[in-house]
Design an enzyme around this catalytic site. Structure first.
Site, PDB file in Angstrom:
ATOM      1  N   CYS A   1      -3.825   9.775 -12.213  1.00 39.61           N
ATOM      2  CA  CYS A   1      -3.071   9.102 -11.142  1.00 39.61           C
ATOM      3  C   CYS A   1      -2.363  10.086 -10.217  1.00 39.61           C
ATOM      4  O   CYS A   1      -1.988   9.719  -9.101  1.00 39.61           O
ATOM      5  CB  CYS A   1      -2.064   8.128 -11.731  1.00 39.61           C
ATOM      6  SG  CYS A   1      -2.857   6.790 -12.634  1.00 39.61           S
TER       7      CYS A   1
ATOM      8  N   HIS B   1       2.759   6.939  -5.442  1.00 42.42           N
ATOM      9  CA  HIS B   1       1.642   6.415  -6.234  1.00 42.42           C
ATOM     10  C   HIS B   1       1.969   4.966  -6.588  1.00 42.42           C
ATOM     11  O   HIS B   1       3.111   4.633  -6.920  1.00 42.42           O
ATOM     12  CB  HIS B   1       1.463   7.255  -7.493  1.00 42.42           C
ATOM     13  CG  HIS B   1       0.542   6.627  -8.488  1.00 42.42           C
ATOM     14  ND1 HIS B   1      -0.713   6.177  -8.144  1.00 42.42           N
ATOM     15  CD2 HIS B   1       0.703   6.351  -9.816  1.00 42.42           C
ATOM     16  CE1 HIS B   1      -1.287   5.656  -9.215  1.00 42.42           C
ATOM     17  NE2 HIS B   1      -0.455   5.746 -10.241  1.00 42.42           N
TER      18      HIS B   1
ATOM     19  N   ASN C   1      -3.145  -0.573  -9.480  1.00 40.56           N
ATOM     20  CA  ASN C   1      -3.098   0.884  -9.618  1.00 40.56           C
ATOM     21  C   ASN C   1      -4.518   1.431  -9.454  1.00 40.56           C
ATOM     22  O   ASN C   1      -5.355   1.261 -10.331  1.00 40.56           O
ATOM     23  CB  ASN C   1      -2.534   1.234 -10.995  1.00 40.56           C
ATOM     24  CG  ASN C   1      -2.400   2.732 -11.217  1.00 40.56           C
ATOM     25  OD1 ASN C   1      -2.926   3.533 -10.441  1.00 40.56           O
ATOM     26  ND2 ASN C   1      -1.705   3.106 -12.271  1.00 40.56           N
TER      27      ASN C   1
END
Ligand code: ACO
Length: 323
Positions: free
Chosen positions: A114, A250, A280
């Site tokens: 991520c 993020h 996500n």
């Protein structure tokens, strides 16, 4: 005067298929209410059968090249952040390179889950600052849906597929008022390897595997580590939280995003959030958010943009840029 990388164009691609929470609730024991309350996620895009990470990356990269008016032949560096490569090797970046018609320079993948986009951006920025590249494509692209156990309600509700890209160009002009990437800051702590991982791989099981996660552990580390790396980035540039025009974080969880905004005393009008619609998307989440906010005119030339991300590894980082 020193060399600096300026972000001159953004691109995005989201697969057509959208899965709302209610649809997931038909196959796993969950509810729209639970998912929205704990994460802020309402839906996610999921790649079609046969649609690969390279397809998503190519579409986003082409969009970014179009937005920046750059021809593929003049790109001399392509860095692709992904955790879901088409194949174990070669680098998915090389496939994208060929499809774009980029004939020179180098293309390679970067793996920091991520946090991948920040790691890829930092890599490309270093190449530009040291004169090794003049025009770079930085892509974050994921088909994370392929790593999910769709029967595990603890993880399958959290992720989505997508790709985002930016074009960086070298320009001469340092100083605090100059546009471009001001600094990047990267960290990892491998002691937390097992906090968030995939239980497969070519060297361990010979299978692809599925995501495993200690959600509460990740949550605790996320807020502390992101706050610390953001402090580091601001201090490196003698800036205060009040100088930040936009937080482009993020997009893992709205509660983590809100926690960071609170620490920086930034109102929601200064935070770019796409997590409700994209979920996500791992390395793709920041460039997708950048593409959206630059496309609709929120990000304006001269503004200070703060990006931050954390993911498996643990790996985390931040980037400050003057847009
Ligand atoms: N629907 C309904 N119930 C669920 C679901 C679901 N989708 N998932 C878990 N539960 C249940 C659990 O089984 C548990 O039930 P129990 O009490 O009967 O045992 C209960 O909900 C509470 O579970 P917790 O894990 O304690 O829930 P929590 O409040 O911590 O929320 C979450 C879980 C959303 C994963 C949270 O911990 C989180 O967001 N962590 C961050 C993880 C993250 O973002 N990871 C992404 C990758 S890393 C990154 O990008 C930063």
């Amino acid at each position: 005067m020193s060399l600096r990388s300026q972000i001159i164009g953004c691109g995005a691609y989201l697969p057509r298929r959208v899965i709302p929470n209610d649809e997931l609730a038909k196959t796993v024991d969950t509810t729209d209410e639970w998912i929205v309350q704990r994460t802020g996620i309402s839906q996610r895009h999921v790649a079609a059968d046969g649609e690969l990470t390279s397809d998503l990356a190519f579409a986003a990269a082409r969009d970014a090249l179009r937005a920046s008016g750059v021809q593929p032949e003049s790109v001399d560096l392509l860095v692709l952040a992904t955790t879901t490569p088409d194949h174990t090797f070669p680098a998915t970046a090389t496939k994208v390179q060929a499809r774009l018609g980029m004939t020179g320079g180098a293309a390679f993948d970067v793996q920091a889950v991520c946090a991948g986009f920040i790691f890829a951006l930092a890599t490309a920025d270093s190449f530009i600052k040291t004169g090794q590249a003049k025009t770079a494509l930085v892509i974050g692209a994921e088909t994370f849906s392929r790593l999910l156990n769709w029967k595990d309600r603890g993880t399958c509700v959290l992720f989505g597929d997508g790709a985002g890209a930016v074009v960086l160009r070298a320009h001469v002009g340092g100083g605090a008022a100059g546009r471009g990437v001001l600094s990047t800051h990267l960290h990892t702590d491998g002691r937390a390897y097992n906090m968030l991982y995939v239980d497969g791989g070519p060297s361990s099981t010979g299978t692809t595997g599925h995501v495993r996660m200690d959600g509460q552990g990740v949550f605790r580390h996320a807020v502390a580590k992101l706050a610390s790396v953001v402090d580091e980035a601001l201090a490196a540039n003698s800036l205060n939280p009040g100088d930040v025009d936009w937080l482009v974080p993020h997009q893992a969880n709205q509660r983590i995003i809100d926690g960071m905004a609170r620490k920086l005393a930034l109102g929601p009008e200064k935070v770019v959030s796409t997590v409700s619609r994209h979920a996500n998307t791992s390395a793709a989440s920041i460039p997708l958010a950048l593409a959206e906010a630059s496309g609709d005119g929120r990000l304006k030339p001269g503004q200070i943009v703060l990006m931050e991300a954390i993911g498996g590894g643990l790996a985390w980082g931040a980037c400050l840029a003057r847009w």
